[in-house]
Design a protein around this motif. Structure first.
Motif, PDB file in Angstrom:
ATOM      1  N   VAL A 650     -14.327  38.983 -12.360  1.00  0.00           N
ATOM      2  CA  VAL A 650     -13.772  38.595 -13.653  1.00  0.00           C
ATOM      3  C   VAL A 650     -12.458  39.323 -13.914  1.00  0.00           C
ATOM      4  CG1 VAL A 650     -14.130  38.676 -16.154  1.00  0.00           C
ATOM      5  CG2 VAL A 650     -16.005  37.993 -14.644  1.00  0.00           C
ATOM      6  N   ARG A 651     -12.431  40.620 -13.607  1.00  0.00           N
ATOM      7  CA  ARG A 651     -11.200  41.385 -13.805  1.00  0.00           C
ATOM      8  C   ARG A 651     -10.078  40.809 -12.951  1.00  0.00           C
ATOM      9  NH1 ARG A 651     -11.071  46.259 -16.126  1.00  0.00           N
ATOM     10  NH2 ARG A 651     -13.294  46.544 -15.739  1.00  0.00           N
ATOM     11  N   ALA A 652     -10.410  40.429 -11.714  1.00  0.00           N
ATOM     12  CA  ALA A 652      -9.403  39.885 -10.805  1.00  0.00           C
ATOM     13  C   ALA A 652      -8.867  38.547 -11.327  1.00  0.00           C
ATOM     14  CB  ALA A 652     -10.000  39.700  -9.412  1.00  0.00           C
ATOM     15  N   VAL A 653      -9.763  37.702 -11.830  1.00  0.00           N
ATOM     16  CA  VAL A 653      -9.332  36.407 -12.358  1.00  0.00           C
ATOM     17  C   VAL A 653      -8.419  36.609 -13.561  1.00  0.00           C
ATOM     18  CG1 VAL A 653     -10.138  34.346 -13.574  1.00  0.00           C
ATOM     19  CG2 VAL A 653     -11.289  35.092 -11.482  1.00  0.00           C
ATOM     20  N   ASN A 654      -8.791  37.491 -14.468  1.00  0.00           N
ATOM     21  CA  ASN A 654      -7.941  37.758 -15.636  1.00  0.00           C
ATOM     22  C   ASN A 654      -6.573  38.259 -15.213  1.00  0.00           C
ATOM     23  OD1 ASN A 654      -9.936  36.994 -17.443  1.00  0.00           O
ATOM     24  ND2 ASN A 654     -10.675  39.078 -17.787  1.00  0.00           N
ATOM     25  N   TRP A 655      -6.548  39.127 -14.202  1.00  0.00           N
ATOM     26  CA  TRP A 655      -5.273  39.690 -13.733  1.00  0.00           C
ATOM     27  C   TRP A 655      -4.401  38.608 -13.111  1.00  0.00           C
ATOM     28  CZ3 TRP A 655      -3.307  40.458  -8.642  1.00  0.00           C
ATOM     29  CH2 TRP A 655      -2.143  41.241  -8.598  1.00  0.00           C
ATOM     30  N   LEU A 656      -4.997  37.772 -12.273  1.00  0.00           N
ATOM     31  CA  LEU A 656      -4.235  36.706 -11.636  1.00  0.00           C
ATOM     32  C   LEU A 656      -3.686  35.720 -12.659  1.00  0.00           C
ATOM     33  CD1 LEU A 656      -6.485  36.004  -8.525  1.00  0.00           C
ATOM     34  CD2 LEU A 656      -4.159  36.945  -8.489  1.00  0.00           C
ATOM     35  N   GLU A 657      -4.518  35.389 -13.661  1.00  0.00           N
ATOM     36  CA  GLU A 657      -4.097  34.412 -14.665  1.00  0.00           C
ATOM     37  C   GLU A 657      -3.002  34.968 -15.573  1.00  0.00           C
ATOM     38  OE1 GLU A 657      -4.828  31.310 -14.901  1.00  0.00           O
ATOM     39  OE2 GLU A 657      -6.330  31.264 -13.322  1.00  0.00           O
ATOM     40  N   SER A 658      -2.763  36.263 -15.521  1.00  0.00           N
ATOM     41  CA  SER A 658      -1.691  36.837 -16.333  1.00  0.00           C
ATOM     42  C   SER A 658      -0.317  36.510 -15.774  1.00  0.00           C
ATOM     43  CB  SER A 658      -1.869  38.356 -16.452  1.00  0.00           C
ATOM     44  OG  SER A 658      -1.677  38.983 -15.194  1.00  0.00           O
ATOM     45  N   PHE A 659      -0.269  36.015 -14.545  1.00  0.00           N
ATOM     46  CA  PHE A 659       0.987  35.604 -13.926  1.00  0.00           C
ATOM     47  C   PHE A 659       1.211  34.119 -14.201  1.00  0.00           C
ATOM     48  CE2 PHE A 659      -0.433  39.249 -11.477  1.00  0.00           C
ATOM     49  CZ  PHE A 659       0.715  40.035 -11.451  1.00  0.00           C
ATOM     50  N   GLY A 660       2.353  33.796 -14.777  1.00  0.00           N
ATOM     51  CA  GLY A 660       2.644  32.428 -15.183  1.00  0.00           C
ATOM     52  C   GLY A 660       2.436  31.388 -14.096  1.00  0.00           C
ATOM     53  N   PRO A 661       2.986  31.586 -12.909  1.00  0.00           N
ATOM     54  CA  PRO A 661       2.809  30.565 -11.861  1.00  0.00           C
ATOM     55  C   PRO A 661       1.346  30.355 -11.483  1.00  0.00           C
ATOM     56  CG  PRO A 661       4.651  32.017 -11.324  1.00  0.00           C
ATOM     57  CD  PRO A 661       3.960  32.631 -12.499  1.00  0.00           C
ATOM     58  N   VAL A 662       0.573  31.429 -11.463  1.00  0.00           N
ATOM     59  CA  VAL A 662      -0.850  31.289 -11.122  1.00  0.00           C
ATOM     60  C   VAL A 662      -1.575  30.520 -12.225  1.00  0.00           C
ATOM     61  CG1 VAL A 662      -2.988  32.527 -10.677  1.00  0.00           C
ATOM     62  CG2 VAL A 662      -0.835  33.389  -9.736  1.00  0.00           C
TER      63      VAL A 662
END
Length: 970
Positions: A650-662
């Motif tokens: 979950v932490r990884a998904v939240n972190w990745l989604e913080s990047f606009g292109p992702v």
């Protein structure tokens, strides 16, 4: 030129009005100017289309539907052009809604006199065309009586103005004079004999003693003579104060017998209804106590009186019972205010409520608006009921008893050939009966397709010839609304619920327990009274924004009915037209509460989507596949549960989604609206937090609760949103409930109410999720613990939808009994006088030192749909008041996000416009100290993405009132 709408989606929405009739139009147009109407008429001539004009589409006689071109003036041709307070007139376009004119004239202390029960959505043009009246006609008369002048466009594009003394066209004036002069005896002896005789054309207004009033003669012509382009109407002076005398009688017959004696100066209304109407209303969800404030009796009269002072109004109202002392059994006087409005709401709901009898059976218009001289009403009503008994029919009477006019929906069998033959026989017998009493087959709303055939029963051949001559003056080629009044269609032609109406009706997945298990019967609940087109209340959000009939609850119901019929929409459950009509339904459930017959479009939409698409995960690939958003949003409970089981995922998904292109790529792959921001997930689910906080589980892994707690045990429901996305309300709720003295348990197994699968029409998976849930919570059900929901939409699934999806599972019924919203539970605790550990928030912001805290409250649409009573928002308001919080409730219903709906492509603009109606402005206008309260996760998401504020749950507000805590955000 205004675009012609000839697509089947639009045409299906216009196949009916509030009548039993059905006509599929060739095209629909919504003009905004006189010139556009002229061009439309030219096009109709070119294509050989007959023309029907339509306003709010609330006609109960079938006079707002046609097989050619339907011209709808309600959407754009609806301007108030001038108000003259000195002359007490208003000049308007025909599409102006009655209530809009009332609002515009109120600042001058004036009003438009006619006010039918559909006043919140019917148009003035339609009212004049059908000679509508309303409850105040005792003093202010019919629409004809209040018409000063009217301008109409003829089929050749010419405009003619009509007024007292003649018309702007010499030929038309001469022809009208000729009709009058040739028919003096007919006009004086057959027409205008009592106030509610409105059947046929009002030719008696052409008499010299009536001022040769061509405008009033045109009123009630039902769109058969031309299209109204402008009206000047008379305004009346509102009484300074009113009071309502409600008189109770033994039954409706006794009320009818007393009504004419109350026609005295100062009485503005004499409305009647019987106990059957109250019984039918009490069948509605949340209306079990309807009519409890009525005085004793089996029939009632509503008599509104006016006076210069409130005391004077109450005194005059109190004197009315003495006028009928030999018949009245009880009475009450209600001053103007909320209680009086609540009583009027019962009467105004009659047109819809009466379509479902107290035993749940269907009742239909047909013999809808008959009228007799008021002094003969009781006799006529008794004989009418004897006739109904002879035919084995039942019905619910209500209406304008003081004017001798009765509204009545009857239990006709319209679905079989034999039933239609019996219907026809009854209608003709009823026409003979009303004629014997010197009455009229229509007392308002026109004759239409329902009664035009009957004019030959109540009028002489000479009168019928005069009617035909009148139509030829204006419409020699028979372009306008053919089949109505002159050369009438048979009364049993084209019955909407008639034989063949249910070609595609199959066994439903959901129980449809209120409709005998039939999806078609559920759809037939919509009788077309058009409450969904009103700006009052929360129904229907998308229509409020688009003003498109297709996007009204009624328009969607008509599309579903056409799909089931299989004539115009021929591909049944695979219909793209019906899918399009349902697309902007937010599943807000406002119709469940606000529709007079409790249409539940969210449930109908779920059933349709379930059949329109294939089932299971494979439905997301191949031809006819589901939108990917149905997977992304519908299967979210399953996906986030899997993620939570993988350490760090979950932490990884939240972190990745913080990047606009992702985030953009995720939305593209997931079929999510690109302008939406993805939600983030809690790094620790509420259930895990609760387990860690309370140590080892008690009773295995099923539940976790604080072992040392004494007192009553409650279950906090870990809905997907609270458990995995926004756990702050859940944590706050645990602390609050424990402070109140409860032992709090949370189910630890895989539980889900199935909401996201239900709203995306994946009903098989919703049922599987619920069955699995019931297996997990079985021990709690046996213990009878209250199940407290934090998310209103999920709580609604547990209290309502669960038994419709699993009607044969006793455990589902048990859950429905045990489940309760958080605010309702806390309010019950407060009302019971139990320990109240919360301090007052007075003096903690919002109104300065010492003042109450302030809150702007967005009520979740599913919570609002349950009403303001025990299961609505009323309990929450009581809790906030006890906390010393001054609340301002945002109106307008749904926030505009509506769960998965607002994240689906194509909905963003409507979603934002819905937010901008009231929610966003209210939040932006609130001070920084003001609490923004929203119990729904969707509501809080919409607020966060549409403003710069964050919403909080009631549980968080309550926690802030515990010792040592502070207001959210402080």
């Amino acid at each position: 030129m205004q675009a012609i709408r000839d697509d089947l989606t639009t045409r299906a929405a216009y196949v009916s009005d509030a009548s039993i009739y059905r006509r599929v139009p060739a095209a629909v147009a919504e003009p905004s100017t006189v010139e556009e109407i002229r061009e439309l008429l030219a096009l109709a001539r070119e294509r050989g289309w007959p023309v029907t004009c339509r306003g709010g589409g609330t006609s109960v006689a079938g006079n707002a539907i046609g097989e050619g071109l339907v011209i709808d003036t309600s959407r754009h041709f609806n301007r108030i052009l001038a108000i003259d307070p000195d002359a007490m007139t208003a000049t308007i376009e025909p599409g102006v809604v009655c209530d809009d004119l009332q609002a515009a004239t109120a600042e001058f202390g004036l009003a438009y006199g006619p006010d039918p029960s559909t006043h919140s959505r019917c148009t003035i043009g339609g009212m004049v065309a059908n000679n509508a009246c309303g409850s105040h006609s005792v003093v202010w008369g019919t629409s004809a009586d209040n018409l000063v002048a009217v301008t109409v466009m003829l089929a050749d594009g010419r405009e003619v103005s009509l007024e007292r003394g003649g018309t702007s066209d010499e030929r038309v004036t001469r022809e009208l004079e000729r009709i009058r002069n040739r028919n003096l005896a007919v006009l004086r002896t057959e027409l205008g004999q009592f106030p509610r005789q409105v059947s046929g054309y009002g030719l008696h207004h052409l008499l010299s003693e009536n001022g040769f009033d061509a405008a009033k003669a045109f009123a009630g012509s039902e769109g058969t003579c031309g299209i109204i382009t402008r009206l000047t109407v008379r305004l009346v002076r509102r009484p300074a104060h009113t009071a309502l005398a409600v008189l109770g009688f033994a039954d409706a017959f006794e009320a009818a017998a007393a009504a004419h004696a109350l026609r005295v100066p100062g009485v503005y209304t004499i409305e009647g209804m019987g106990a059957d109407l109250i019984e039918a209303l009490r069948m509605r969800p949340g209306r079990e106590d309807a009519g409890s404030q009525l005085p004793r009796g089996g029939g009632w009269l509503y008599c509104e009186v006016g006076a210069d002072t409130a005391d004077g109004a109450r005194q005059r109202a109190g004197e009315l019972a003495a006028l009928v002392a030999d018949r009245v059994v009880d009475s009450a006087v209600i001053p103007e205010g909320p209680e009086a409005r609540a009583l009027w709401a019962i009467r105004e709901a009659g047109a819809g409520v009466a379509t479902r009898l107290p035993d749940g059976g269907e009742a239909w218009p047909g013999w809808e608006d008959s009228a007799v001289p008021p002094a003969r009403l009781a006799e006529y009503l008794r004989d009418l009921y004897a006739l109904m008994d002879e035919y084995g029919y039942s019905g619910i009477p209500f209406g304008h008893f003081g004017e001798g006019c009765v509204h009545l929906r009857i239990s006709f069998d319209l679905a079989s050939e034999g039933g239609l033959a019996r219907y026809r026989s009854f209608i003709h017998a009823a026409a003979e009966l009303v004629h014997r009493y010197g009455g009229s087959v229509s007392g308002e709303h026109g004759d239409g397709r329902a009664r035009s055939e009957l004019l030959s029963t109540i009028y002489s051949p000479a009168a019928l010839r005069a009617f035909a001559e009148f139509k030829r003056v204006f419409d020699p080629d028979g372009v306008f609304n053919p089949g109505v009044l002159v050369n009438p269609e048979p009364i049993d032609r084209g019955i909407r619920p008639g034989p063949g109406a249910r070609t595609f009706d199959v066994a439903a997945v959901q129980a449809f327990s209120r409709d005998g298990g039939s999806f078609a019967s559920a759809v037939d609940r919509c009788v077309g009274v058009g409450a969904c087109r009103s700006d009052v209340g929360a129904m229907c959000p998308s229509f409020h924004v688009t003003r498109d009939e297709v996007h009204s609850t009624r328009g969607r119901a008509r599309s579903l009915a056409e799909m089931l019929r299989g004539e115009s929409i021929t591909d049944g459950w695979k219909s793209r037209e019906t899918l399009e009509a349902l697309d902007l339904c937010l599943s807000c459930k406002a119709c469940v509460a606000e529709c007079p017959v409790n249409v539940d479009m969210a449930t109908y939409k779920a059933e349709f989507l379930n059949r329109h698409y294939r089932s299971g995960l494979l439905s997301f690939v191949g031809p006819g596949r589901r939108p990917m958003a149905h997977f992304t949003m519908g299967w979210m409970p399953y996906v986030v549960r899997l993620l939570s089981k993988v350490p760090g995922a979950v932490r990884a998904v939240n972190w990745l989604e913080s990047f606009g292109p992702v985030e953009a790529l995720t939305k593209r792959l997931g079929g999510i609206e690109p302008r939406r921001r993805m939600i983030t997930f809690a790094t620790q689910p509420l259930t895990a937090w609760h387990r860690q906080r309370n140590g080892a589980a008690r009773g295995g892994d099923a539940v976790v609760g604080r072992s040392g707690d004494a007192g009553e045990t409650v279950v906090l429901w870990p809905d997907t949103f609270t458990n995995f996305a926004a756990d702050a309300p859940g944590r706050a709720a645990v602390e609050v409930l424990e402070a109140m003295g409860y032992r709090v348990l949370i189910p630890m197994g895989e539980v889900c109410c199935g909401l996201t699968w239900h709203s995306t029409g994946q009903l098989g998976q919703a049922k599987r999720a619920l069955r699995q849930t019931l297996d997990v919570v079985a021990p709690l059900l046996e213990a009878g613990c209250p199940i407290i929901g934090l998310e209103p939409s999920c709580t609604g699934m547990l209290t309502h939808e669960i038994t419709e999806l699993l009607p044969d599972d006793a455990r589902a019924a048990n859950v429905a009994q045990l489940a309760v919203g958080f605010g309702t539970f806390v309010a019950a605790h407060l009302d019971a006088g139990k320990a109240w550990p919360f301090r007052s928030l007075t003096g903690h912001g919002g109104a300065g030192d010492g003042g109450p805290a302030a809150a702007v409250c967005q009520v979740h649409c599913h919570q609002k749909a349950l009403g303001e009573g025990a299961h609505g928002y009323g309990p929450e308001l009581r809790v906030l008041e006890r906390l010393g919080v001054a609340t301002s409730v945002v109106g307008g219903g749904c926030c505009g996000l509506a769960g998965n709906w607002g994240f689906e492509p194509g909905h963003y603009e409507i979603s934002q416009r819905l937010g901008e109606r009231e929610l966003f402005p209210a939040v932006r206008a609130a001070s920084e100290e003001t609490i923004v309260l929203a119990d729904g996760f969707s509501c809080r998401t919409q607020i966060a993405q549409g403003t710069d504020r964050e919403g909080v749950h009631l549980a968080e507000v309550l926690r802030s009132a515990l010792p040592g805590q502070h207001l959210p955000g402080r």
